[in-house]
Design a protein around this motif. Structure first.
Motif, PDB file in Angstrom:
ATOM      1  N   GLY A  92       0.739  -1.089  -0.149  1.00  0.00           N
ATOM      2  CA  GLY A  92      -0.423   0.143   0.024  1.00  0.00           C
ATOM      3  C   GLY A  92       0.472   1.192   0.279  1.00  0.00           C
ATOM      4  O   GLY A  92       2.250   1.677   0.353  1.00  0.00           O
ATOM      5  N   TYR A  93       0.111   2.589   0.170  1.00  0.00           N
ATOM      6  CA  TYR A  93       0.555   3.859   0.191  1.00  0.00           C
ATOM      7  C   TYR A  93       0.816   4.601   0.974  1.00  0.00           C
ATOM      8  O   TYR A  93       0.600   5.770   0.775  1.00  0.00           O
ATOM      9  CB  TYR A  93       0.586   4.123  -1.188  1.00  0.00           C
ATOM     10  N   LEU A 144       1.459  -5.050   9.822  1.00  0.00           N
ATOM     11  CA  LEU A 144       1.614  -4.089   8.923  1.00  0.00           C
ATOM     12  C   LEU A 144       3.304  -4.342   9.225  1.00  0.00           C
ATOM     13  O   LEU A 144       4.132  -4.438  10.705  1.00  0.00           O
ATOM     14  CB  LEU A 144       1.033  -2.620   9.958  1.00  0.00           C
ATOM     15  N   LEU A 145       4.344  -4.033   8.166  1.00  0.00           N
ATOM     16  CA  LEU A 145       5.571  -3.741   8.169  1.00  0.00           C
ATOM     17  C   LEU A 145       5.957  -2.617   7.267  1.00  0.00           C
ATOM     18  O   LEU A 145       5.695  -2.140   6.521  1.00  0.00           O
ATOM     19  CB  LEU A 145       6.042  -5.147   6.741  1.00  0.00           C
ATOM     20  N   TYR A 166       1.157  -9.550   4.966  1.00  0.00           N
ATOM     21  CA  TYR A 166       1.481  -8.226   5.731  1.00  0.00           C
ATOM     22  C   TYR A 166       1.819  -7.236   4.452  1.00  0.00           C
ATOM     23  O   TYR A 166       0.569  -7.705   3.357  1.00  0.00           O
ATOM     24  CB  TYR A 166       2.930  -8.537   5.142  1.00  0.00           C
ATOM     25  N   VAL A 167       0.766  -6.908   5.066  1.00  0.00           N
ATOM     26  CA  VAL A 167       0.243  -5.301   4.990  1.00  0.00           C
ATOM     27  C   VAL A 167       2.056  -4.288   4.635  1.00  0.00           C
ATOM     28  O   VAL A 167       2.563  -4.078   5.683  1.00  0.00           O
ATOM     29  CB  VAL A 167      -0.644  -4.441   5.146  1.00  0.00           C
ATOM     30  N   LEU A 184      -5.082   2.394   6.794  1.00  0.00           N
ATOM     31  CA  LEU A 184      -4.162   1.314   6.824  1.00  0.00           C
ATOM     32  C   LEU A 184      -4.774  -0.153   7.275  1.00  0.00           C
ATOM     33  O   LEU A 184      -4.869  -0.718   7.043  1.00  0.00           O
ATOM     34  CB  LEU A 184      -3.377   1.454   8.185  1.00  0.00           C
ATOM     35  N   ARG A 185      -6.612   0.237   7.719  1.00  0.00           N
ATOM     36  CA  ARG A 185      -6.932  -0.827   7.897  1.00  0.00           C
ATOM     37  C   ARG A 185      -8.132  -1.197   6.969  1.00  0.00           C
ATOM     38  O   ARG A 185      -8.481  -2.267   6.601  1.00  0.00           O
ATOM     39  CB  ARG A 185      -8.576  -0.372   9.106  1.00  0.00           C
ATOM     40  N   GLU A 186      -7.624   0.122   5.772  1.00  0.00           N
ATOM     41  CA  GLU A 186      -8.399  -0.951   4.538  1.00  0.00           C
ATOM     42  C   GLU A 186      -7.382  -1.955   3.670  1.00  0.00           C
ATOM     43  O   GLU A 186      -7.747  -2.661   3.256  1.00  0.00           O
ATOM     44  CB  GLU A 186      -8.780   0.230   3.273  1.00  0.00           C
ATOM     45  N   LEU A 187      -6.065  -1.186   3.424  1.00  0.00           N
ATOM     46  CA  LEU A 187      -5.053  -2.307   3.473  1.00  0.00           C
ATOM     47  C   LEU A 187      -5.080  -3.571   3.732  1.00  0.00           C
ATOM     48  O   LEU A 187      -5.432  -4.502   3.341  1.00  0.00           O
ATOM     49  CB  LEU A 187      -3.944  -1.514   3.047  1.00  0.00           C
ATOM     50  N   THR A 188      -5.319  -4.051   5.595  1.00  0.00           N
ATOM     51  CA  THR A 188      -5.335  -4.968   5.719  1.00  0.00           C
ATOM     52  C   THR A 188      -6.663  -5.771   5.929  1.00  0.00           C
ATOM     53  O   THR A 188      -6.138  -6.735   5.704  1.00  0.00           O
ATOM     54  CB  THR A 188      -5.652  -4.427   7.943  1.00  0.00           C
ATOM     55  N   ALA A 189      -7.679  -5.365   5.740  1.00  0.00           N
ATOM     56  CA  ALA A 189      -9.139  -5.536   5.337  1.00  0.00           C
ATOM     57  C   ALA A 189      -9.100  -6.623   3.849  1.00  0.00           C
ATOM     58  O   ALA A 189      -9.248  -7.777   3.708  1.00  0.00           O
ATOM     59  CB  ALA A 189     -10.331  -5.271   5.099  1.00  0.00           C
TER      60      ALA A 189
END
Length: 265
Positions: A68-69, A136-137, A99-100, A85-90
């Protein structure tokens, strides 16, 4: 170690063709660039997410990460960044990715302020990720290009299970020795992004082994430390359209990495 490549090297390529490249050239996984211009991004609907996950699963190719960005240390209020971050995690959870990837993006903020901002946001978003078996990384990049800088943020974030992506180019550009980067990140290291460039002044992507980055040293250090994670080739053709097309380079890159791993064993 397992091998992956980033779709940043083949921008806009449909998912079936990405999977075909991975299987044809012997890669175990793929980093999916999650941007609206790509086939996979947070706006993708449920049915499409299921189709993407099944396409990878049926081919035996793992989605290593959703790249993600979100800018963890970026200026402005926390909530939009945490929401991203939550959207990318989902998305990662729905795709079965572990990983994100997160950028620091601290810009011109004073280092202490950028550290605190990123740590605070990771601490808030981290539990949401952990509940979904996603991590998250924070990548060694831009405002936090060294392992030492990323480690500062992760330490400040407290017990949340966030980790790091070691992009080998940025610590090198920041003057940090690979052994020092590994020492700073070893306990929190998610995966390692490999790439090669001509020089510090010319970061146009080159085939692995054709440039100046200490790839062999990094692989040897990882092997000697007993680390057995993922090596992912990030070939940044999206930003350098003059670079050679990625598909023709995937086979030689895999062969090069296998030689390095054999030499380091």
């Amino acid at each position: 170690m397992k091998l992956a490549f980033s779709t940043l090297g083949v921008p806009g390529l449909p998912v079936p063709e990405v999977v075909e490249l991975a299987t044809a050239h012997g890669y175990h996984g793929v980093e999916l660039r999650a941007h609206p211009e790509e086939p996979v991004h947070p706006g993708l609907g449920r049915a499409d997410r299921e189709r993407v996950a099944e396409t990878f699963r049926s081919a035996g190719v793992e989605i290593l990460a959703v790249s993600g960005y979100a800018h963890a240390a970026g200026p402005g209020p926390d909530e939009p960044v945490v929401a991203e971050l939550r959207e990318l995690t989902a998305l990662a959870a729905d795709l079965g990715a572990r990983y994100v990837r997160v950028f620091p993006g601290g810009g011109d903020s004073p280092p202490a302020e950028a550290d605190a901002t990123a740590a605070r946001r990771l601490a808030v978003a981290g539990p949401y990720a952990a509940e979904r078996t996603v991590r998250l990384l924070l990548e060694t990049h831009d405002s936090h290009r060294t392992g030492a800088a990323v480690a500062r943020v992760l330490n400040a974030a407290g017990p949340v299970d966030a980790g790091a992506v070691w992009d080998v180019m940025h610590p090198w550009l920041g003057g940090e020795e690979p052994a020092d980067t590994l020492a700073a990140l070893a306990s929190r290291l998610g995966y390692v992004q490999l790439k090669d460039i001509a020089s510090a002044e010319d970061t146009t992507p080159l085939p692995l082994g054709a440039g100046v980055l200490p790839i062999a040293e990094v692989v040897e250090l990882l092997s000697r430390s007993g680390w057995d994670g993922w090596l992912s080739w990030e070939y940044e053709r999206r930003w350098y359209p003059q670079a050679a097309p990625l598909p023709d380079l995937l086979g030689p890159a895999r062969d090069h990495l296998m030689r390095l791993l054999s030499d380091a064993a």
